[in-house]
Design a protein around this motif. Structure first.
Motif, PDB file in Angstrom:
ATOM      1  N   TRP A  88       0.839  -1.194   0.000  1.00  0.00           N
ATOM      2  CA  TRP A  88       0.000   0.000   0.000  1.00  0.00           C
ATOM      3  C   TRP A  88       0.877   1.248   0.000  1.00  0.00           C
ATOM      4  CZ3 TRP A  88       0.536   3.419   4.063  1.00  0.00           C
ATOM      5  CH2 TRP A  88       1.169   2.914   5.206  1.00  0.00           C
ATOM      6  N   GLU A  89       0.257   2.367  -0.318  1.00  0.00           N
ATOM      7  CA  GLU A  89       0.907   3.670  -0.213  1.00  0.00           C
ATOM      8  C   GLU A  89      -0.154   4.735  -0.023  1.00  0.00           C
ATOM      9  OE1 GLU A  89       2.274   5.648  -4.000  1.00  0.00           O
ATOM     10  OE2 GLU A  89       1.978   3.596  -4.769  1.00  0.00           O
ATOM     11  N   GLN A  90       0.292   5.914   0.373  1.00  0.00           N
ATOM     12  CA  GLN A  90      -0.613   7.048   0.543  1.00  0.00           C
ATOM     13  C   GLN A  90      -0.157   8.199  -0.340  1.00  0.00           C
ATOM     14  OE1 GLN A  90      -0.086   7.802   4.782  1.00  0.00           O
ATOM     15  NE2 GLN A  90       1.424   9.388   4.315  1.00  0.00           N
ATOM     16  N   ARG A  91      -1.156   8.978  -0.812  1.00  0.00           N
ATOM     17  CA  ARG A  91      -0.846  10.121  -1.661  1.00  0.00           C
ATOM     18  C   ARG A  91      -1.738  11.295  -1.272  1.00  0.00           C
ATOM     19  NH1 ARG A  91      -0.952   7.033  -7.529  1.00  0.00           N
ATOM     20  NH2 ARG A  91       0.846   5.672  -7.168  1.00  0.00           N
ATOM     21  N   LEU A  92      -1.154  12.479  -1.245  1.00  0.00           N
ATOM     22  CA  LEU A  92      -1.900  13.710  -1.033  1.00  0.00           C
ATOM     23  C   LEU A  92      -1.815  14.538  -2.307  1.00  0.00           C
ATOM     24  CD1 LEU A  92      -3.504  15.582   0.852  1.00  0.00           C
ATOM     25  CD2 LEU A  92      -1.309  16.605   1.533  1.00  0.00           C
ATOM     26  N   ILE A  93      -2.957  14.825  -2.910  1.00  0.00           N
ATOM     27  CA  ILE A  93      -2.998  15.554  -4.177  1.00  0.00           C
ATOM     28  C   ILE A  93      -3.600  16.933  -3.952  1.00  0.00           C
ATOM     29  CG2 ILE A  93      -3.925  15.555  -6.529  1.00  0.00           C
ATOM     30  CD1 ILE A  93      -3.848  12.550  -6.471  1.00  0.00           C
ATOM     31  N   GLU A  94      -2.957  17.935  -4.484  1.00  0.00           N
ATOM     32  CA  GLU A  94      -3.433  19.313  -4.344  1.00  0.00           C
ATOM     33  C   GLU A  94      -4.467  19.602  -5.417  1.00  0.00           C
ATOM     34  OE1 GLU A  94      -0.082  21.916  -4.293  1.00  0.00           O
ATOM     35  OE2 GLU A  94       0.706  21.109  -2.419  1.00  0.00           O
ATOM     36  N   ASP A  95      -5.678  19.141  -5.173  1.00  0.00           N
ATOM     37  CA  ASP A  95      -6.785  19.341  -6.103  1.00  0.00           C
ATOM     38  C   ASP A  95      -8.068  18.930  -5.390  1.00  0.00           C
ATOM     39  OD1 ASP A  95      -8.206  19.899  -8.431  1.00  0.00           O
ATOM     40  OD2 ASP A  95      -6.769  18.856  -9.727  1.00  0.00           O
ATOM     41  N   ASP A  96      -9.202  19.079  -6.086  1.00  0.00           N
ATOM     42  CA  ASP A  96     -10.442  18.549  -5.526  1.00  0.00           C
ATOM     43  C   ASP A  96     -10.486  17.049  -5.757  1.00  0.00           C
ATOM     44  OD1 ASP A  96     -12.384  17.883  -7.954  1.00  0.00           O
ATOM     45  OD2 ASP A  96     -11.331  19.733  -8.463  1.00  0.00           O
ATOM     46  N   ALA A  97     -11.391  16.358  -5.053  1.00  0.00           N
ATOM     47  CA  ALA A  97     -11.421  14.903  -5.072  1.00  0.00           C
ATOM     48  C   ALA A  97     -11.705  14.347  -6.460  1.00  0.00           C
ATOM     49  CB  ALA A  97     -12.459  14.388  -4.073  1.00  0.00           C
ATOM     50  N   GLY A  98     -12.633  14.956  -7.188  1.00  0.00           N
ATOM     51  CA  GLY A  98     -12.997  14.450  -8.496  1.00  0.00           C
ATOM     52  C   GLY A  98     -11.828  14.436  -9.459  1.00  0.00           C
ATOM     53  N   HIS A  99     -11.153  15.565  -9.591  1.00  0.00           N
ATOM     54  CA  HIS A  99     -10.048  15.648 -10.548  1.00  0.00           C
ATOM     55  C   HIS A  99      -8.833  14.854 -10.067  1.00  0.00           C
ATOM     56  CE1 HIS A  99     -12.548  19.044 -11.928  1.00  0.00           C
ATOM     57  NE2 HIS A  99     -12.099  18.677 -13.098  1.00  0.00           N
ATOM     58  N   ALA A 100      -8.645  14.758  -8.759  1.00  0.00           N
ATOM     59  CA  ALA A 100      -7.556  13.932  -8.238  1.00  0.00           C
ATOM     60  C   ALA A 100      -7.769  12.467  -8.593  1.00  0.00           C
ATOM     61  CB  ALA A 100      -7.457  14.098  -6.725  1.00  0.00           C
ATOM     62  N   LEU A 101      -8.996  11.983  -8.455  1.00  0.00           N
ATOM     63  CA  LEU A 101      -9.272  10.582  -8.769  1.00  0.00           C
ATOM     64  C   LEU A 101      -9.209  10.314 -10.267  1.00  0.00           C
ATOM     65  CD1 LEU A 101     -12.087   9.794  -6.192  1.00  0.00           C
ATOM     66  CD2 LEU A 101      -9.724   8.969  -6.173  1.00  0.00           C
ATOM     67  N   LEU A 102      -9.534  11.307 -11.080  1.00  0.00           N
ATOM     68  CA  LEU A 102      -9.359  11.137 -12.526  1.00  0.00           C
ATOM     69  C   LEU A 102      -7.884  10.948 -12.862  1.00  0.00           C
ATOM     70  CD1 LEU A 102     -11.797  13.728 -14.156  1.00  0.00           C
ATOM     71  CD2 LEU A 102     -12.168  11.302 -13.681  1.00  0.00           C
ATOM     72  N   LEU A 103      -7.026  11.669 -12.181  1.00  0.00           N
ATOM     73  CA  LEU A 103      -5.587  11.499 -12.383  1.00  0.00           C
ATOM     74  C   LEU A 103      -5.153  10.107 -11.936  1.00  0.00           C
ATOM     75  CD1 LEU A 103      -2.744  12.607 -13.011  1.00  0.00           C
ATOM     76  CD2 LEU A 103      -2.689  13.481 -10.653  1.00  0.00           C
ATOM     77  N   GLU A 104      -5.581   9.689 -10.756  1.00  0.00           N
ATOM     78  CA  GLU A 104      -5.206   8.372 -10.233  1.00  0.00           C
ATOM     79  C   GLU A 104      -5.714   7.252 -11.140  1.00  0.00           C
ATOM     80  OE1 GLU A 104      -3.206   7.986  -7.900  1.00  0.00           O
ATOM     81  OE2 GLU A 104      -3.483   9.398  -6.255  1.00  0.00           O
ATOM     82  N   ALA A 105      -6.893   7.451 -11.743  1.00  0.00           N
ATOM     83  CA  ALA A 105      -7.515   6.393 -12.538  1.00  0.00           C
ATOM     84  C   ALA A 105      -6.674   6.005 -13.754  1.00  0.00           C
ATOM     85  CB  ALA A 105      -8.907   6.835 -12.995  1.00  0.00           C
ATOM     86  N   ARG A 106      -5.834   6.917 -14.228  1.00  0.00           N
ATOM     87  CA  ARG A 106      -5.012   6.603 -15.397  1.00  0.00           C
ATOM     88  C   ARG A 106      -4.051   5.452 -15.123  1.00  0.00           C
ATOM     89  NH1 ARG A 106      -4.963  12.423 -15.445  1.00  0.00           N
ATOM     90  NH2 ARG A 106      -5.986  13.267 -17.313  1.00  0.00           N
ATOM     91  N   TYR A 107      -3.715   5.276 -13.843  1.00  0.00           N
ATOM     92  CA  TYR A 107      -2.672   4.309 -13.490  1.00  0.00           C
ATOM     93  C   TYR A 107      -3.197   3.286 -12.474  1.00  0.00           C
ATOM     94  CZ  TYR A 107      -0.491   8.474 -15.331  1.00  0.00           C
ATOM     95  OH  TYR A 107      -0.188   9.566 -16.103  1.00  0.00           O
ATOM     96  N   ALA A 108      -4.480   2.993 -12.551  1.00  0.00           N
ATOM     97  CA  ALA A 108      -5.087   2.048 -11.619  1.00  0.00           C
ATOM     98  C   ALA A 108      -6.025   1.123 -12.369  1.00  0.00           C
ATOM     99  CB  ALA A 108      -5.843   2.805 -10.516  1.00  0.00           C
ATOM    100  N   ASP A 109      -6.474   0.077 -11.698  1.00  0.00           N
ATOM    101  CA  ASP A 109      -7.426  -0.869 -12.283  1.00  0.00           C
ATOM    102  C   ASP A 109      -8.835  -0.658 -11.761  1.00  0.00           C
ATOM    103  OD1 ASP A 109      -5.392  -2.470 -13.712  1.00  0.00           O
ATOM    104  OD2 ASP A 109      -4.728  -2.978 -11.680  1.00  0.00           O
ATOM    105  N   LEU A 110      -8.954  -0.064 -10.577  1.00  0.00           N
ATOM    106  CA  LEU A 110     -10.265   0.109  -9.947  1.00  0.00           C
ATOM    107  C   LEU A 110     -10.198   1.298  -9.001  1.00  0.00           C
ATOM    108  CD1 LEU A 110     -13.130  -1.246  -9.582  1.00  0.00           C
ATOM    109  CD2 LEU A 110     -12.141  -2.389  -7.573  1.00  0.00           C
ATOM    110  N   ILE A 111     -11.257   2.109  -9.006  1.00  0.00           N
ATOM    111  CA  ILE A 111     -11.392   3.243  -8.086  1.00  0.00           C
ATOM    112  C   ILE A 111     -12.523   2.943  -7.117  1.00  0.00           C
ATOM    113  CG2 ILE A 111     -11.754   5.732  -7.880  1.00  0.00           C
ATOM    114  CD1 ILE A 111      -9.247   5.004  -9.454  1.00  0.00           C
ATOM    115  N   VAL A 112     -12.283   3.117  -5.825  1.00  0.00           N
ATOM    116  CA  VAL A 112     -13.293   2.829  -4.808  1.00  0.00           C
ATOM    117  C   VAL A 112     -13.679   4.134  -4.114  1.00  0.00           C
ATOM    118  CG1 VAL A 112     -13.888   1.501  -2.750  1.00  0.00           C
ATOM    119  CG2 VAL A 112     -12.340   0.519  -4.470  1.00  0.00           C
TER     120      VAL A 112
END
Length: 276
Positions: A88-112
């Motif tokens: 596991w790891e943790q990340r803090l993104i300087e953005d709102d939740a929606g756009h942060a998760l869109l960024l994360e989704a590019r490099y993931a298999d599933l968003i929860v």
């Protein structure tokens, strides 16, 4: 197979059930779990706001947003360590939740994520709607009071032959392969021409069988709409996952007037996997 799972991290009460399901899936598939927290705004946008004479925002306020996000991640760390998550790891993104998760989704298999109220920031869409609509990966939406960490033992797949439903089924394949039972549900299939093939549901069942998924095809008539029929079937068989395409119709029409996607989000008592 899911090898990278991203879970939205905040300090809301829904976090516990959301993380329990994400952690359960990470353990089941030996996946890497990413906890993603946010400041709510980027530093650049914050500074732009601060240049306005009407705003005069002190730098210390943004530092507090960062500290708040880091505190959320500290709680996330304690919980994943308690649950014994191997990777596991943790990340803090300087953005709102929606756009942060869109960024994360590019490099993931599933968003929860958790089910959430609509926000003005996303033009009236809730966080699950926004990420499912604009993201590149399936989104697993966990009800706020969902007990335990089970998801995908008994699955109902909402099938209407659409592109969105196809992407949802494809995104759910790891869960479908490991499920005890999978029902492919078609609601009022006779009302749609040209999307199912010669026998509604048969071609999808054959395709899934080639992927090692045995399914039962269920065709139902409903006068109350697809969402209530699907939710009723899922409750009847004790399903712990519902898979559906998101926004098969105009998203603007659904945002304004409601539709099947929003009805499923509002009514589900089990995790809901969406893809657009």
């Amino acid at each position: 197979m899911y090898k990278t799972i991203v879970v939205h991290v905040d300090d809301k009460p829904q976090m516990r059930s959301r993380l329990a399901v994400a952690a359960g899936l990470a353990t089941r598939y030996e996946a890497h779990l990413v906890g993603s927290a946010v400041t709510g705004i980027s530093r650049g946008n914050y500074l732009l706001l601060g240049t306005s004479p009407m705003a005069a925002l002190p730098d210390s306020d943004f530092d507090r947003l960062v500290e708040h996000g880091q505190a959320q991640l500290t709680a996330f760390t304690r919980e994943v360590e308690r649950l014994g998550i191997a990777s596991w790891e943790q990340r803090l993104i300087e953005d709102d939740a929606g756009h942060a998760l869109l960024l994360e989704a590019r490099y993931a298999d599933l968003i929860v994520v958790s089910r959430a109220a609509p926000t003005r920031l996303h033009l009236g869409a809730s966080l699950p709607e926004f990420v499912a609509l604009h993201g590149t990966r399936p989104v697993l939406v966990v009800p706020e009071d969902y007990p335990g960490d089970a998801a995908g033992g008994t699955v109902v797949v909402a099938w209407n032959g659409s592109m969105e439903a196809t992407r949802a089924v494809t995104g759910a394949l790891p869960l479908l392969r490991s499920a005890r039972a999978v029902k492919v549900a078609l609601i009022n299939p006779d009302e749609t021409d040209g999307l199912y093939g010669e026998q509604p549901g048969a071609d999808l069942a054959t395709w899934l069988a080639r992927h090692g998924v045995e399914v039962e095809v269920v065709c139902e008539r409903s006068e109350v709409g697809a969402a209530p029929a699907l939710l009723g079937l899922a409750r009847e068989i004790g399903a712990d996952l519902l898979v559906a395409g998101a926004y098969g119709h105009s998203r603007y029409r659904e945002w304004i007037a409601g539709g099947a996607t929003r009805d499923l989000l509002a009514g589900t008592t089990m995790p809901l996997l969406l893809a657009h």
